[in-house]
Design an enzyme around this catalytic site. Sequence first.
Site, mmCIF file in Angstrom:
data_model
loop_
_atom_site.group_PDB
_atom_site.id
_atom_site.type_symbol
_atom_site.label_atom_id
_atom_site.label_comp_id
_atom_site.label_asym_id
_atom_site.label_seq_id
_atom_site.Cartn_x
_atom_site.Cartn_y
_atom_site.Cartn_z
ATOM 1 N N GLY A 46 4.938 2.797 2.247
ATOM 2 C CA GLY A 46 6.122 3.462 1.712
ATOM 3 C C GLY A 46 6.744 2.771 0.511
ATOM 4 N N SER A 85 0.846 -1.183 0.000
ATOM 5 C CA SER A 85 0.000 0.000 0.000
ATOM 6 C C SER A 85 0.878 1.228 0.000
ATOM 7 C CB SER A 85 -0.895 0.001 1.238
ATOM 8 O OG SER A 85 -0.099 0.304 2.373
ATOM 9 N N LYS A 86 0.267 2.336 -0.338
ATOM 10 C CA LYS A 86 0.978 3.604 -0.350
ATOM 11 C C LYS A 86 1.553 3.900 1.028
ATOM 12 C CE LYS A 86 0.341 7.418 -3.269
ATOM 13 N NZ LYS A 86 -0.400 7.547 -4.454
ATOM 14 N N ARG A 87 0.757 3.589 2.048
ATOM 15 C CA ARG A 87 1.155 3.923 3.404
ATOM 16 C C ARG A 87 2.429 3.211 3.828
ATOM 17 N NH1 ARG A 87 -3.181 2.506 7.094
ATOM 18 N NH2 ARG A 87 -4.334 2.256 5.152
#
Length: 482
Positions: free
Chosen positions: A256, A252-254
């Site tokens: 990183g 996921s984007k979160r």
Amino acid sequence: MVKTRFAPSPTGRMHVGNLRTALYSYLIAKHADGTFMLRIEDTDQERFMEGALDIIYRTLAETGLDPDEGPGRDGGVGPYVQSERCEAGIYQKYAEQLIEQGDAYYCFCDKERLASLKRTVAGKEISAYDKHCLHLSKEEIREKLDAGVPHVIRFNMPLEGETTFHDEIYGDITVPNEELDDLILIKSDGYPTYNFANVVDDHLMGITHVVRGNEYLSSTPKYNRIYEAFGWEVPVYVHCPLITNEEGQKLSKRSGHASFEDLLDAGYLKDAVVNFVALLGWSPAGEREIYSLPELVEIFDYTHINKSPAAFDMTKLAWMNGEYLHAMDPDEFFRNAEPYLKASLKDGFDLKKIAGMVQSRIQLYKEIPDQVDFLNAVPEYDVSMYTHKKSKSTAESSLAILKDTLPLLKDLESFDNDSLFGLLSSYAAEKEYKVNTVMWPLRTAVSGKQATPAGATGIMELLGKEETLRRLQAAVDKLEGC
Ligand code: GLU
């Protein structure tokens, strides 16, 4: 002749899964001296994102995955952008051919009706179209079309029997046909679905190997039915394994790991990222892991792609980035490191020399400030740092050594690394100390750190005589004050 394609949808940044698909497609083509093609799949108007096309072109250019054919590089089977192919009527023509053959039909059902449709297959409820419009008469269809009733075109899947297809990574996969929904080929806005356009285009564009993420595996039997209806040869399928984070969850984007450009922004080198991405689901024989793009072309063998999910391990990426930094030409490293050094150091330091010291010690440029900040001023440190078993240092020996060497250093004319080292090692010999026992307190005194990018004498040379003597005196005062 092998021909592969990378077929991104311009819907956002280029996440690592997409980059890996592009890379594997490129490697499969180039390994076989074949053609690597780029096709833009922009038929989903709702998901289109401004700027996403630029990201695709930029990423391919930066990573060296240059398409032999694609938008702006005609290879005779263009256009290479699906919206342009749609305007040219390509998909409509092939959909109509399927209608004529009885393999597809117009469907006028509205949303409400579709939402209510379910079919139970092997105890599971799936949403599937009930072929209601397949049974409309020619006249009814004509009437609705003339009246402008919104419609789609659906493929007429068989309800009996099974469909088997072969994937190079996942092997033979068989599904009962009753699980196959009558998928939409042309949407009500006149655009083709991905499902239809990918089959038509891969055929018309002469694609021999279809490389894509394994999220498409479950739709592939449907594509086979379409190929069969046209009497077209099915390409070789190479579905790549899922990429997860370190905990085995979807990226996921979160976390990183999101996109190629995020990784560049975080300071990773593009070559290191490409090398790392190549190993997400594939590994060469042997222990070696560092490979340039041309070397990957040489050794890439898609039959060894793994089907188990590949974990995106940030620690490994950082390690790999370090390997690329350490092997970099020193002048290039200096050019890249200079802004970080300038931002973290007071004027007057020999930045090139400092770059040479940190090059082999960092994995990312952003670690530079931490490596060199002590050159501006000695950070707060505890006197317990003078006690160090390995170099046989104690607070007492440290104080004695600092006091002994201060006047010797004051008298030293040329304050360079070699002269400093010569002086201090003869002092050690004379006093029967190990060289390390002498260097430890000196390095601690001038840096206040356990680890530094150079030894005591290297740091003293950088600081110069005046500042070195000032720091040594401050250390003496500190030790005497305890
Ligand atoms: N346009 C699809 C995507 O971006 C491509 C899938 C494929 O390579 O066939 O996911």
